[in-house]
Design a protein around this motif. Structure first.
Motif, PDB file in Angstrom:
ATOM      1  N   ALA A 165      51.537  33.743 111.934  1.00  0.00           N
ATOM      2  CA  ALA A 165      50.388  34.641 112.046  1.00  0.00           C
ATOM      3  C   ALA A 165      50.022  35.250 110.696  1.00  0.00           C
ATOM      4  O   ALA A 165      48.848  35.245 110.291  1.00  0.00           O
ATOM      5  CB  ALA A 165      50.693  35.742 113.063  1.00  0.00           C
ATOM      6  N   ARG A 166      51.019  35.770 109.989  1.00  0.00           N
ATOM      7  CA  ARG A 166      50.727  36.432 108.713  1.00  0.00           C
ATOM      8  C   ARG A 166      50.137  35.463 107.698  1.00  0.00           C
ATOM      9  O   ARG A 166      49.141  35.760 107.032  1.00  0.00           O
ATOM     10  CB  ARG A 166      52.009  37.041 108.139  1.00  0.00           C
ATOM     11  N   ASN A 167      50.745  34.281 107.609  1.00  0.00           N
ATOM     12  CA  ASN A 167      50.288  33.351 106.588  1.00  0.00           C
ATOM     13  C   ASN A 167      48.944  32.724 106.924  1.00  0.00           C
ATOM     14  O   ASN A 167      48.208  32.324 106.019  1.00  0.00           O
ATOM     15  CB  ASN A 167      51.351  32.278 106.338  1.00  0.00           C
ATOM     16  N   ARG A 168      48.590  32.638 108.221  1.00  0.00           N
ATOM     17  CA  ARG A 168      47.241  32.178 108.533  1.00  0.00           C
ATOM     18  C   ARG A 168      46.223  33.180 108.007  1.00  0.00           C
ATOM     19  O   ARG A 168      45.189  32.807 107.446  1.00  0.00           O
ATOM     20  CB  ARG A 168      47.076  31.992 110.040  1.00  0.00           C
ATOM     21  N   VAL A 169      46.515  34.475 108.180  1.00  0.00           N
ATOM     22  CA  VAL A 169      45.609  35.491 107.634  1.00  0.00           C
ATOM     23  C   VAL A 169      45.555  35.381 106.114  1.00  0.00           C
ATOM     24  O   VAL A 169      44.469  35.427 105.511  1.00  0.00           O
ATOM     25  CB  VAL A 169      46.057  36.906 108.054  1.00  0.00           C
ATOM     26  N   LEU A 170      46.712  35.197 105.479  1.00  0.00           N
ATOM     27  CA  LEU A 170      46.735  35.095 104.018  1.00  0.00           C
ATOM     28  C   LEU A 170      45.995  33.853 103.533  1.00  0.00           C
ATOM     29  O   LEU A 170      45.256  33.909 102.533  1.00  0.00           O
ATOM     30  CB  LEU A 170      48.180  35.077 103.513  1.00  0.00           C
ATOM     31  N   LEU A 171      46.172  32.716 104.224  1.00  0.00           N
ATOM     32  CA  LEU A 171      45.443  31.508 103.842  1.00  0.00           C
ATOM     33  C   LEU A 171      43.936  31.715 104.002  1.00  0.00           C
ATOM     34  O   LEU A 171      43.145  31.277 103.152  1.00  0.00           O
ATOM     35  CB  LEU A 171      45.896  30.320 104.691  1.00  0.00           C
ATOM     36  N   ASN A 172      43.550  32.379 105.079  1.00  0.00           N
ATOM     37  CA  ASN A 172      42.121  32.654 105.265  1.00  0.00           C
ATOM     38  C   ASN A 172      41.572  33.525 104.131  1.00  0.00           C
ATOM     39  O   ASN A 172      40.449  33.324 103.662  1.00  0.00           O
ATOM     40  CB  ASN A 172      41.888  33.343 106.607  1.00  0.00           C
ATOM     41  N   LEU A 222      50.260  39.564 111.976  1.00  0.00           N
ATOM     42  CA  LEU A 222      48.835  39.826 111.810  1.00  0.00           C
ATOM     43  C   LEU A 222      48.606  41.125 111.040  1.00  0.00           C
ATOM     44  O   LEU A 222      47.770  41.189 110.131  1.00  0.00           O
ATOM     45  CB  LEU A 222      48.155  39.904 113.178  1.00  0.00           C
ATOM     46  N   ARG A 223      49.362  42.148 111.396  1.00  0.00           N
ATOM     47  CA  ARG A 223      49.223  43.442 110.721  1.00  0.00           C
ATOM     48  C   ARG A 223      49.532  43.304 109.230  1.00  0.00           C
ATOM     49  O   ARG A 223      48.781  43.785 108.373  1.00  0.00           O
ATOM     50  CB  ARG A 223      50.177  44.450 111.363  1.00  0.00           C
ATOM     51  N   ASP A 224      50.642  42.618 108.915  1.00  0.00           N
ATOM     52  CA  ASP A 224      51.034  42.501 107.514  1.00  0.00           C
ATOM     53  C   ASP A 224      50.105  41.565 106.747  1.00  0.00           C
ATOM     54  O   ASP A 224      49.891  41.739 105.532  1.00  0.00           O
ATOM     55  CB  ASP A 224      52.483  42.018 107.415  1.00  0.00           C
ATOM     56  N   GLY A 225      49.550  40.564 107.449  1.00  0.00           N
ATOM     57  CA  GLY A 225      48.588  39.692 106.786  1.00  0.00           C
ATOM     58  C   GLY A 225      47.350  40.453 106.354  1.00  0.00           C
ATOM     59  O   GLY A 225      46.878  40.307 105.227  1.00  0.00           O
ATOM     60  N   TRP A 226      46.830  41.294 107.246  1.00  0.00           N
ATOM     61  CA  TRP A 226      45.660  42.093 106.902  1.00  0.00           C
ATOM     62  C   TRP A 226      45.974  43.091 105.797  1.00  0.00           C
ATOM     63  O   TRP A 226      45.114  43.434 104.980  1.00  0.00           O
ATOM     64  CB  TRP A 226      45.150  42.832 108.146  1.00  0.00           C
ATOM     65  N   LEU A 242      55.332  37.592 120.839  1.00  0.00           N
ATOM     66  CA  LEU A 242      54.147  38.417 120.633  1.00  0.00           C
ATOM     67  C   LEU A 242      54.419  39.556 119.659  1.00  0.00           C
ATOM     68  O   LEU A 242      53.555  39.927 118.867  1.00  0.00           O
ATOM     69  CB  LEU A 242      53.657  38.967 121.969  1.00  0.00           C
ATOM     70  N   LEU A 243      55.619  40.102 119.725  1.00  0.00           N
ATOM     71  CA  LEU A 243      55.994  41.155 118.773  1.00  0.00           C
ATOM     72  C   LEU A 243      55.930  40.616 117.336  1.00  0.00           C
ATOM     73  O   LEU A 243      55.362  41.251 116.438  1.00  0.00           O
ATOM     74  CB  LEU A 243      57.396  41.662 119.097  1.00  0.00           C
ATOM     75  N   ALA A 244      56.503  39.422 117.144  1.00  0.00           N
ATOM     76  CA  ALA A 244      56.513  38.827 115.808  1.00  0.00           C
ATOM     77  C   ALA A 244      55.101  38.512 115.336  1.00  0.00           C
ATOM     78  O   ALA A 244      54.727  38.798 114.189  1.00  0.00           O
ATOM     79  CB  ALA A 244      57.363  37.557 115.816  1.00  0.00           C
TER      80      ALA A 244
END
Length: 298
Positions: A226-233, A276-280, A269-271
């Protein structure tokens, strides 16, 4: 045997399958370098077996992530006299005889056909064809291959740089292939080659009256996914050919399916929500210790 290729195998608390991979690569390459990224004392038997099979073992004192392990290995590979390429593997992969030579040949054939090939990969992984293959001038061309079984010329490392250590794990291969594309380098696939590789854990589920096999990962991996998808975006301007909406929808689809049908949905879901939070927030590196602790308790 290719005297111009050095194999780099990344390992994290490896088992004895590591030695089997090393043994299969020794006759095909100039050297096999194993980078243990676990820093765990219980990895010693497997690493000793890898050394006995002909590998050279390097160790990180702490877990720094697969990208850092790849960078450690490629730096060591570049010091091997006569080497011109590195080929990277995960510890749980398997290859047959002639695998490395086939990738080297595919790279040369593509370049001879006027395709600026910068990476070469197998045509299939564990029986599944590589995604998004197309034929160009008789050559199989792809887009974002997985990191294991990936042939990387030193010239590509010069043009693209190293692997993105800030991503730690997951998305590292996608980031690298897209950066290569921006540098004008294509990904080619060697016809008839297949990599044996574990794509995740398996779970049988009944969906609409049918039994299906679902692939899923350990809960902590969904933090990085989740985090890295946000970072890649957020990094999309660094890439060529990246489709944020399509890739994000595919990730969400996978998360929804495994959440509905695979046990462990709470931890997953917790992870993912923490990721997502850390990616943003732009956070990079290893998963926070507090999140790891919550996952162990869930």
């Amino acid at each position: 045997m290719s005297d111009e290729v050095v194999a780099v195998v990344t390992a994290f608390a490896p088992g004895l399958r590591l030695a089997e991979l090393v043994e299969s690569l020794v006759p095909q390459t100039a050297r096999v370098i194993v980078v243990d990224d676990s820093g765990a004392t219980d990895a010693r038997p497997a690493l000793l077996a890898a050394e006995n099979a002909g590998g050279t073992v390097l160790r990180h004192s702490v877990n720094r992530g697969i990208a850092a392990a790849l960078n450690t290995g490629t730096a060591a590979a570049r010091a091997v006299p006569g080497a011109r390429h590195v080929i990277t593997f995960d510890e749980d992969s398997a290859v047959g005889a002639g695998f490395v030579d086939a990738l080297v040949a595919a790279l040369g054939t593509a370049r001879g056909a006027g395709i600026p090939a910068g990476l070469a990969a197998p045509a299939a992984v564990s029986g599944q064809p590589a995604p998004e293959l197309r034929t160009q001038r008789g050559i199989l061309v792809g887009r974002t291959p997985i990191q294991s079984g990936l042939l990387v010329p030193f010239s590509t490392l010069d043009a693209v740089g190293g692997f993105a250590e800030e991503l730690f794990i997951d998305g590292v291969d996608t980031d690298y292939a897209l950066r290569a594309a921006r540098a004008g380098l294509a990904v080619v696939h060697a016809r008839g080659t297949e990599l044996g590789h574990s794509l995740g854990r398996r779970h049988s589920a009944t969906i609409a009256g049918r039994t299906v096999e679902l692939t899923h990962s350990a809960p902590f991996r969904y933090y990085y996914l989740a985090r890295n998808r946000v970072l890649l975006n957020r990094r999309r301007r660094l890439y060529r050919g990246y489709r944020p909406a399509r890739e994000t929808i595919a990730d969400l689809r996978h998360l929804v399916i495994v959440t509905l049908f695979v046990p462990g949905r709470g931890a997953r879901l917790l992870a993912a929500s923490a990721g997502l939070r850390d990616g943003w927030a732009g956070r990079t590196g290893r998963i926070p210790a507090a999140v790891e602790a919550r996952l162990r308790r869930s």
